[in-house]
Design a protein around this motif. Structure first.
Motif, PDB file in Angstrom:
ATOM      1  N   PHE A 262      15.416 -59.950 111.922  1.00 27.44           N
ATOM      2  CA  PHE A 262      15.920 -60.609 113.132  1.00 27.44           C
ATOM      3  C   PHE A 262      16.208 -59.549 114.184  1.00 27.44           C
ATOM      4  N   ASP A 263      15.698 -59.799 115.392  1.00 25.43           N
ATOM      5  CA  ASP A 263      15.867 -58.841 116.484  1.00 25.43           C
ATOM      6  C   ASP A 263      16.732 -59.468 117.578  1.00 25.43           C
ATOM      7  N   SER A 264      18.036 -59.185 117.498  1.00 20.32           N
ATOM      8  CA  SER A 264      18.948 -59.683 118.544  1.00 20.32           C
ATOM      9  C   SER A 264      18.868 -58.794 119.777  1.00 20.32           C
ATOM     10  N   ILE A 269      21.611 -56.378 124.086  1.00 19.20           N
ATOM     11  CA  ILE A 269      21.332 -57.706 123.503  1.00 19.20           C
ATOM     12  C   ILE A 269      20.387 -58.537 124.370  1.00 19.20           C
ATOM     13  N   LYS A 270      19.580 -59.351 123.710  1.00 17.23           N
ATOM     14  CA  LYS A 270      18.606 -60.194 124.403  1.00 17.23           C
ATOM     15  C   LYS A 270      19.304 -61.398 125.027  1.00 17.23           C
ATOM     16  N   PRO A 271      18.674 -62.009 126.036  1.00 14.44           N
ATOM     17  CA  PRO A 271      19.188 -63.288 126.548  1.00 14.44           C
ATOM     18  C   PRO A 271      19.103 -64.360 125.463  1.00 14.44           C
ATOM     19  N   THR A 339      18.457 -50.317 122.845  1.00 14.19           N
ATOM     20  CA  THR A 339      18.450 -50.614 121.402  1.00 14.19           C
ATOM     21  C   THR A 339      17.502 -51.767 121.077  1.00 14.19           C
ATOM     22  N   ASP A 340      16.969 -52.423 122.121  1.00 16.80           N
ATOM     23  CA  ASP A 340      16.012 -53.506 121.888  1.00 16.80           C
ATOM     24  C   ASP A 340      14.589 -52.969 121.669  1.00 16.80           C
ATOM     25  N   ALA A 341      14.369 -51.697 121.943  1.00 18.44           N
ATOM     26  CA  ALA A 341      13.065 -51.099 121.620  1.00 18.44           C
ATOM     27  C   ALA A 341      13.201 -50.472 120.231  1.00 18.44           C
ATOM     28  N   GLU A 342      13.470 -51.352 119.243  1.00 16.74           N
ATOM     29  CA  GLU A 342      13.815 -50.893 117.897  1.00 16.74           C
ATOM     30  C   GLU A 342      12.599 -50.779 116.983  1.00 16.74           C
ATOM     31  N   GLY A 343      11.546 -51.536 117.317  1.00 16.14           N
ATOM     32  CA  GLY A 343      10.383 -51.542 116.427  1.00 16.14           C
ATOM     33  C   GLY A 343       9.797 -50.154 116.263  1.00 16.14           C
ATOM     34  N   ARG A 344       9.628 -49.464 117.390  1.00  9.86           N
ATOM     35  CA  ARG A 344       9.055 -48.109 117.353  1.00  9.86           C
ATOM     36  C   ARG A 344       9.966 -47.147 116.593  1.00  9.86           C
ATOM     37  N   LEU A 345      11.298 -47.458 116.585  1.00 15.30           N
ATOM     38  CA  LEU A 345      12.242 -46.561 115.905  1.00 15.30           C
ATOM     39  C   LEU A 345      12.135 -46.666 114.380  1.00 15.30           C
ATOM     40  N   THR A 367       5.001 -56.662 115.890  1.00 14.86           N
ATOM     41  CA  THR A 367       5.353 -57.528 117.020  1.00 14.86           C
ATOM     42  C   THR A 367       6.167 -56.650 117.966  1.00 14.86           C
ATOM     43  N   LEU A 368       5.461 -55.752 118.677  1.00 12.79           N
ATOM     44  CA  LEU A 368       6.164 -54.626 119.290  1.00 12.79           C
ATOM     45  C   LEU A 368       6.691 -54.879 120.693  1.00 12.79           C
ATOM     46  N   THR A 369       5.895 -55.528 121.543  1.00 12.63           N
ATOM     47  CA  THR A 369       6.337 -55.636 122.948  1.00 12.63           C
ATOM     48  C   THR A 369       6.032 -56.991 123.583  1.00 12.63           C
ATOM     49  N   GLY A 370       6.995 -57.464 124.386  1.00 16.72           N
ATOM     50  CA  GLY A 370       6.754 -58.638 125.215  1.00 16.72           C
ATOM     51  C   GLY A 370       5.647 -58.344 126.221  1.00 16.72           C
ATOM     52  N   ALA A 371       5.517 -57.073 126.600  1.00 17.26           N
ATOM     53  CA  ALA A 371       4.500 -56.681 127.582  1.00 17.26           C
ATOM     54  C   ALA A 371       3.090 -56.970 127.062  1.00 17.26           C
ATOM     55  N   CYS A 372       2.912 -56.892 125.754  1.00 16.95           N
ATOM     56  CA  CYS A 372       1.588 -57.177 125.189  1.00 16.95           C
ATOM     57  C   CYS A 372       1.264 -58.662 125.319  1.00 16.95           C
ATOM     58  N   VAL A 373       2.288 -59.485 125.232  1.00 18.43           N
ATOM     59  CA  VAL A 373       2.086 -60.926 125.405  1.00 18.43           C
ATOM     60  C   VAL A 373       1.707 -61.215 126.860  1.00 18.43           C
ATOM     61  N   VAL A 374       2.355 -60.489 127.792  1.00 17.48           N
ATOM     62  CA  VAL A 374       2.025 -60.659 129.207  1.00 17.48           C
ATOM     63  C   VAL A 374       0.566 -60.261 129.449  1.00 17.48           C
ATOM     64  N   ASN A 427      13.272 -43.677 123.967  1.00 17.89           N
ATOM     65  CA  ASN A 427      12.533 -44.714 123.225  1.00 17.89           C
ATOM     66  C   ASN A 427      11.946 -45.779 124.143  1.00 17.89           C
ATOM     67  N   VAL A 428      12.193 -45.680 125.464  1.00 15.13           N
ATOM     68  CA  VAL A 428      11.530 -46.600 126.389  1.00 15.13           C
ATOM     69  C   VAL A 428      11.033 -45.871 127.637  1.00 15.13           C
ATOM     70  N   GLY A 429       9.984 -46.416 128.219  1.00 15.00           N
ATOM     71  CA  GLY A 429       9.518 -45.948 129.520  1.00 15.00           C
ATOM     72  C   GLY A 429       9.901 -47.004 130.531  1.00 15.00           C
ATOM     73  N   ILE A 456       0.988 -57.277 117.724  1.00 21.35           N
ATOM     74  CA  ILE A 456       0.735 -58.690 117.426  1.00 21.35           C
ATOM     75  C   ILE A 456       1.825 -59.605 117.991  1.00 21.35           C
ATOM     76  N   ALA A 457       2.534 -59.102 119.025  1.00 19.87           N
ATOM     77  CA  ALA A 457       3.640 -59.898 119.602  1.00 19.87           C
ATOM     78  C   ALA A 457       3.157 -61.259 120.093  1.00 19.87           C
ATOM     79  N   GLY A 458       1.911 -61.344 120.541  1.00 17.43           N
ATOM     80  CA  GLY A 458       1.408 -62.616 121.063  1.00 17.43           C
ATOM     81  C   GLY A 458       0.664 -63.453 120.041  1.00 17.43           C
ATOM     82  N   ALA A 460       1.289 -63.365 116.348  1.00 20.99           N
ATOM     83  CA  ALA A 460       1.913 -63.571 115.027  1.00 20.99           C
ATOM     84  C   ALA A 460       2.559 -64.940 114.871  1.00 20.99           C
ATOM     85  N   TRP A 461       2.935 -65.541 116.005  1.00 21.66           N
ATOM     86  CA  TRP A 461       3.526 -66.880 115.908  1.00 21.66           C
ATOM     87  C   TRP A 461       3.233 -67.692 117.152  1.00 21.66           C
ATOM     88  N   LYS A 462       3.457 -69.017 117.027  1.00 26.69           N
ATOM     89  CA  LYS A 462       3.291 -69.925 118.158  1.00 26.69           C
ATOM     90  C   LYS A 462       4.657 -70.448 118.589  1.00 26.69           C
TER      91      LYS A 462
HETATM   92  N1  BES Z   1      10.378 -57.730 119.076  1.00 29.06           N
HETATM   93  C1  BES Z   1      10.409 -57.386 120.456  1.00 29.06           C
HETATM   94  C2  BES Z   1       9.074 -57.645 121.138  1.00 29.06           C
HETATM   95  C3  BES Z   1       8.777 -59.067 121.493  1.00 29.06           C
HETATM   96  C4  BES Z   1       9.409 -59.674 122.548  1.00 29.06           C
HETATM   97  C5  BES Z   1       7.816 -59.758 120.806  1.00 29.06           C
HETATM   98  C6  BES Z   1       9.085 -60.972 122.895  1.00 29.06           C
HETATM   99  C7  BES Z   1       7.482 -61.051 121.160  1.00 29.06           C
HETATM  100  C8  BES Z   1       8.122 -61.664 122.194  1.00 29.06           C
HETATM  101  C9  BES Z   1      10.711 -55.903 120.616  1.00 29.06           C
HETATM  102  O1  BES Z   1      11.568 -55.359 119.686  1.00 29.06           O
HETATM  103  C10 BES Z   1      11.369 -55.750 121.940  1.00 29.06           C
HETATM  104  O2  BES Z   1      12.462 -56.237 122.105  1.00 29.06           O
HETATM  105  N2  BES Z   1      10.705 -55.077 122.865  1.00 29.06           N
HETATM  106  C11 BES Z   1      11.199 -54.897 124.159  1.00 29.06           C
HETATM  107  C12 BES Z   1      10.927 -53.472 124.549  1.00 29.06           C
HETATM  108  C13 BES Z   1      11.616 -53.053 125.805  1.00 29.06           C
HETATM  109  C14 BES Z   1      13.100 -52.980 125.588  1.00 29.06           C
HETATM  110  C15 BES Z   1      11.076 -51.720 126.231  1.00 29.06           C
HETATM  111  C16 BES Z   1      10.479 -55.870 125.091  1.00 29.06           C
HETATM  112  O3  BES Z   1       9.285 -56.112 124.884  1.00 29.06           O
HETATM  113  O4  BES Z   1      11.119 -56.418 125.951  1.00 29.06           O
END
Ligand code: BES
Ligand code: MN
Ligand code: ZN
Length: 509
Positions: A262-264, A269-271, A339-345, A367-374, A427-429, A456-458, A460-462
């Motif tokens: 679980f990634d809070s 913290i995430k919204p 701390t939300d860029a935890e996957g790479r850590l 499931t590394l980045t929301g940016a990949c989904v964008v 850990n982030v740019g 696989i952020a976009g 892995a799930w629907k």
């Molecule tokens: N698990 C998320 C990536 C993610 C976000 C996957 C939304 C699918 C949908 C990852 O740990 C994360 O939070 N990434 C951040 C990185 C940012 C803080 C540089 C993100 O994508 O917002």
């Protein structure tokens, strides 16, 4: 799944003995070869009840002159594996709640049926009949379907049987990955994933599974991985799976899967909206488990290692703060700016650990980045690699398995924003090109071997009404591992030791 899949060369289609007969047709293969069915199809087309357009379905109950009590005609866009898979999915959806135990499937006359179609068929059936029940026992009972017969001609039989067998193994792996993903964070914990891996190890004799606990990880110096687990009461685990299908001297393929159960977001913290979906943040880990499930069954002549760093990312009084500097197993220090860029850590320490296997290639899945989904939406997984041959092998495995990836760039310049005044890197740019900076961050830990990264952020799930794990990219990964059996296998990077960049990695190995 307890289905039995067979290939049969039956009598005329109208005389087939099954609970339902599904016939897939296209404009180029519009005839079934059976006059009764062809007459029926022609009438339906004339009456506008059906059309030979991809996805159009006609259901007929007790058609006159047809032995099977249910007939489904589905039009496919063309004869490709992809269109065939979609059509089978439509057809199975039509009959799955109709008490069908034995389904027979046929294609239009002259259709060049290949092993890939057979594999697609099994995956489509598994997909259409999967029901999540673990925390919803009231969900409809799984359909009573227990036998699927693919009708093929004599010369095709051997190929089609092989396709069905591969499809069944992959489907088992996909289902395992989906099930892990769908289980909520309070069920699918790091300990749960470790136990699932151990269960696989018990089921398949040629699979070795080992689980490292916190003290072992401290000893290895996995300070980056452990810093993510700091805020959670759930103990972190590091899962190591080993499948030996070739001589010990043969360098293994190593798969590394992100296992954030679980990634809070942690202190960053995430919204709240949609945060529930962060239970799927272990999709990379699930795909590694699923691939091992498939590979253990198919027994290709390769060596395969799976590494799964798994923990929760939670806020608490013991959680890592933004600005904290942690020391990775490689010896490189990291300023945790978010701390939300935890996957790479967690991945960077697993990637350093991978060096000890002197791998042929390493592929991480996250499931590394929301940016990949964008960037890519939900169609393709993101692929990053500086290794041309490895990238091509993964892309083509994705094509074959209909579990596709799209390559994105990995120039070092994208890493400029990772500079830190207080550590070897942050850990982030910036926000721009976020999927790429994440990949460049990982690349700093992969200098000792040939490496590719799948975001696989976009995929892995629907989300939305069909919310749930997809089991991707088990199909791509299994196909890739199979492609590494025998002659065409990728060879390890020359002089692995010479390329080692880090002190700690050398010491630990
Ligand atoms: N698990 C998320 C990536 C993610 C976000 C996957 C939304 C699918 C949908 C990852 O740990 C994360 O939070 N990434 C951040 C990185 C940012 C803080 C540089 C993100 O994508 O917002
Ligand atoms: Mn995160
Ligand atoms: Zn995450």
């Amino acid at each position: 799944m307890d289905y039995r899949y067979t290939v049969a060369q039956g009598p005329a289609l109208s005389q087939i003995n099954a609970d339902a007969l599904l016939v897939i047709l296209t404009g180029d293969h519009a005839n079934t070869g059976d006059p009764v069915l062809d007459g029926l199809a022609e009438q339906a087309l004339k009456a506008n009840d059906w059309a030979l357009k991809g996805g159009k379905v006609l259901y007929v109950h007790r058609p006159a002159g047809v032995k099977a009590p249910r007939l489904v005609l589905v039009a496919a866009a063309d004869a490709s594996g992809k269109a065939f898979k979609a059509a089978v999915g439509k057809g199975v959806a039509e009959i799955k709640d109709r008490g069908v135990a034995h389904l027979a499937i046929a294609v239009g006359a002259g259709w060049p049926l290949e092993a890939g179609h057979a594999q697609s068929l099994v995956l489509a059936v598994a997909d259409a009949t999967y029901v999540y029940r673990h925390t919803k026992p009231s969900a409809p009972k799984t359909s009573g379907l227990n036998k699927v017969t693919l009708l093929g001609s004599g010369a095709q039989t051997v190929n089609l049987k092989a396709g069905l067998a591969q499809g069944q193994a992959v489907a088992e792996g996909v289902t395992l990955a989906r099930e892990c993903g769908n289980r909520p964070g309070n069920y699918c914990t790091p300990t749960y994933l470790a136990n699932e891996a151990k269960r696989l190890g018990k089921e398949f004799k040629h699979l070795k599974v080992q689980v490292l606990d916190r003290p072992a990880l401290q000893k290895l110096g996995m300070g980056s991985f452990l810093s993510v687990a700091n805020g959670s009461d759930e103990p972190p685990k590091f899962i190591i799976l080993q499948y030996e299908g070739a001589a010990k001297s043969q360098a293994p393929v190593v798969l590394v899967g992100k296992g954030i159960t679980f990634d809070s977001g942690g202190i960053s913290i995430k919204p709240g909206a949609g945060m529930d979906e962060m239970k799927f943040d272990m999709g990379g880990a699930a795909s590694v488990l699923g691939t091992f499930r498939a590979v253990a069954e198919l027994k290709p002549k390769v060596n395969l290692v799976g590494l799964i760093p798994t923990c929760e990312n939670m806020p608490s009084g013991t959680a890592t703060r933004p600005g904290d500097v942690v020391t990775s197993m490689s010896g490189q220090t990291i300023e945790v700016l978010n701390t939300d860029a935890e996957g790479r850590l967690i991945l960077c320490d697993a990637l350093t650990y991978a060096e000890r296997f002197k791998p042929a290639v390493v592929v991480d899945i996250a499931t590394l980045t929301g940016a990949c989904v964008v960037a890519l939406g939900h169609v393709h997984s993101g692929l990053f690699s500086a290794d041309e041959a490895l990238a091509q092998a993964l892309l083509s495995a994705g094509q074959q398995a209909q579990d596709t990836a799209w390559r994105l760039p990995l120039d070092d310049e994208y890493g400029d924003s990772l500079k830190s005044n207080f550590a070897d890197m942050g850990n982030v740019g910036g926000r721009e090109g976020g999927a790429i900076t994440a990949a460049v961050f990982l690349s700093k830990f992969t200098k000792a071997y040939r490496w590719a990264h799948l975001d696989i952020a976009g995929s892995a799930w629907k989300s939305g009404g069909a919310k749930g794990g997809t089991g991707r990219p088990v199909g791509l990964l299994t196909q890739f591992v199979l492609s590494q059996a025998g002659e065409g296998a990728l060879k390890p990077q020359a002089s692995v030791a010479a390329k080692k960049t880090t002190k700690a990695a050398g010491k630990a190995a």
